[in-house]
Write an enzyme that holds these catalytic residues in place. Structure first.
Site, PDB file in Angstrom:
ATOM      1  N   LYS A 192     -10.742   7.908  -4.759  1.00 27.67           N
ATOM      2  CA  LYS A 192     -10.842   9.336  -4.421  1.00 27.67           C
ATOM      3  C   LYS A 192     -10.042  10.069  -5.493  1.00 27.67           C
ATOM      4  CE  LYS A 192     -12.018  12.780  -1.688  1.00 27.67           C
ATOM      5  NZ  LYS A 192     -13.406  13.213  -1.429  1.00 27.67           N
ATOM      6  N   ASP A 224     -16.108   8.872  -0.412  1.00 28.05           N
ATOM      7  CA  ASP A 224     -17.012   9.553   0.517  1.00 28.05           C
ATOM      8  C   ASP A 224     -18.463   9.325   0.113  1.00 28.05           C
ATOM      9  OD1 ASP A 224     -16.443  11.065  -1.757  1.00 28.05           O
ATOM     10  OD2 ASP A 224     -16.392  12.997  -0.723  1.00 28.05           O
ATOM     11  N   ASP A 248     -11.066  -1.369   4.093  1.00 29.62           N
ATOM     12  CA  ASP A 248     -11.130  -1.674   5.521  1.00 29.62           C
ATOM     13  C   ASP A 248     -12.301  -0.923   6.150  1.00 29.62           C
ATOM     14  OD1 ASP A 248     -10.273  -2.618   8.085  1.00 29.62           O
ATOM     15  OD2 ASP A 248      -9.411  -0.634   8.455  1.00 29.62           O
TER      16      ASP A 248
END
Ligand code: IPM
Ligand code: MN
Length: 357
Positions: A192, A224, A248
């Site tokens: 990110k 995202d 995760d």
């Protein structure tokens, strides 16, 4: 050869699937002339109940003295409200990973053609999916500075995504090495970097490491977007490398490419002793009902044979047996479809053993 395996069934369905994986290992031992020595240890809620601590010293010692560790799953509602350091997840699994130096979690994710219609995703989207997610496992928010305090009557809490260059470098290198062994030789680094400083360092480091691997293609993707691309067009991915928390979340999502979280194996490597465990949790909702899918754990033992013991033929034999069982239509509840044969945890393993025979 003789191999010592630490067996930590843990809680919930962990105690149901691990014995099934051992039956498969026993079959492999018999068929290929190996010796597996199993030593059971307590971890998680089971360890709390017996000793007062989720990761007893004895269990850690057992792991250090083994050639590999097989773990079921840990946790459950009974232990959810204990103080943080005693909760199975934070008090046992995380320190175990850290102590053993397991900085890389490998989660292969592919479409099983027999399960094409069992997934909630369309067959046309899934077709040909064969990727591996390499998740950093001992850094980031899971291990960074964290705390809780009350200031002027307002409670607040924080977890810090902290990464150092060496931590990023070693996991990215591992991803490049893995990509090298695959046909497409592509690494997609997920971060990110448009917002997070830790991600900017991650990306810079990935670019620097890439110079040592001219035969591998490196791309970058924001997390995202990666979450969206995983369900839009999963075929585009070969090797994905990402930090702990992103990995995760993305691997739970990616498990649906294999139709169920009950199909996703994992290997945690990087230290002297590697740990193998299904990617799913202890599933308290179905625990004790013989409904659990043992295949993720059985496939995790295949990864153990390959990664820790270099028994590649044996590993492939397990994977082939699983494919055959699925194509013959045997299904646990999580992958059940109309017209297939519903089996319980033990019966599913029986079928795998038959194929191995
Ligand atoms: C996993 C699990 C663990 C994690 C939990 C049980 C601490 O979800 O292995 O993916 O978050 O790493
Ligand atoms: Mn998880």
């Amino acid at each position: 050869m003789a191999y010592r395996i630490a067996v930590l069934p843990g809680d919930g369905i962990g105690t149901e699937v691990v014995p099934q994986a051992i039956r498969v290992l026993d079959k492999i031992a018999e068929k290929y002339g190996h010796q597996f020595e199993y030593n059971q240890g307590l971890i998680g809620g089971a360890a709390i109940d017996a000793t007062g601590h989720p990761l007893p010293e004895e269990t850690l010692g057992l792991c250090y003295n083994s050639d590999a560790v097989l773990l079921g799953a840990i946790g459950g509602p009974k232990w959810d409200n204990l103080p943080t350091h005693l909760r199975p997840e934070v008090g046992a699994l995380l320190p175990l990973r850290k102590e053993l130096g397991l900085y890389a979690n490998i989660r292969p994710c592919r479409m099983y053609s027999a399960l094409a219609d069992a997934s909630t995703l369309k067959k046309e989207v899934l077709e040909g999916t064969d990727m591996v997610v390499i998740r950093e496992l001992t850094g980031g928010m899971y291990f960074g500075p964290k705390g809780r305090e009350t200031v002027d009557g307002v409670e607040r809490a924080w977890d810090t995504m902290l990464y150092s260059t060496p931590e990023i470098e070693r996991i990215v290198r591992l991803a490049f090495e893995a990509a090298r062994k695959r046909t497409r030789k592509e690494v997609c680094s997920v971060d990110k970097a448009n917002v997070l400083e830790a991600s900017r360092l991650w990306r810079e480091t990935a670019i620097r490491v890439a110079a040592d691997y001219p035969d591998v293609t490196l791309t970058h993707m924001y997390v995202d977007n990666a979450a969206m691309q995983l369900v839009r067009n999963p075929r585009q991915f070969d090797v994905v490398v990402t930090e702990n928390t992103f990995g995760d979340i993305l691997t739970d999502q990616a498990s649906m490419l294999s139709a169920s979280l009950g199909m996703l194996p994992s290997a945690s490597i990087g230290g002297n002793v590697a740990l193998y465990e299904p990617a799913h949790g202890s599933a308290p909702d179905i625990a004790g009902q013989k409904k659990a899918n043992p295949l993720a754990t059985i496939l995790s033992t295949a990864m153990m044979l390959e990664y820790s013991f270099n028994l590649v033929t044996e590993a492939r034999a397990i994977e082939d047996a699983v494919e055959k069982v699925l194509s013959k239509g045997f299904r646990t509840g999580d992958i059940m479809e109309a017209g297939k044969t519903l089996v319980n945890t033990e019966e599913m393993t029986d079928r795998v053993l038959e194929e191995l025979a």
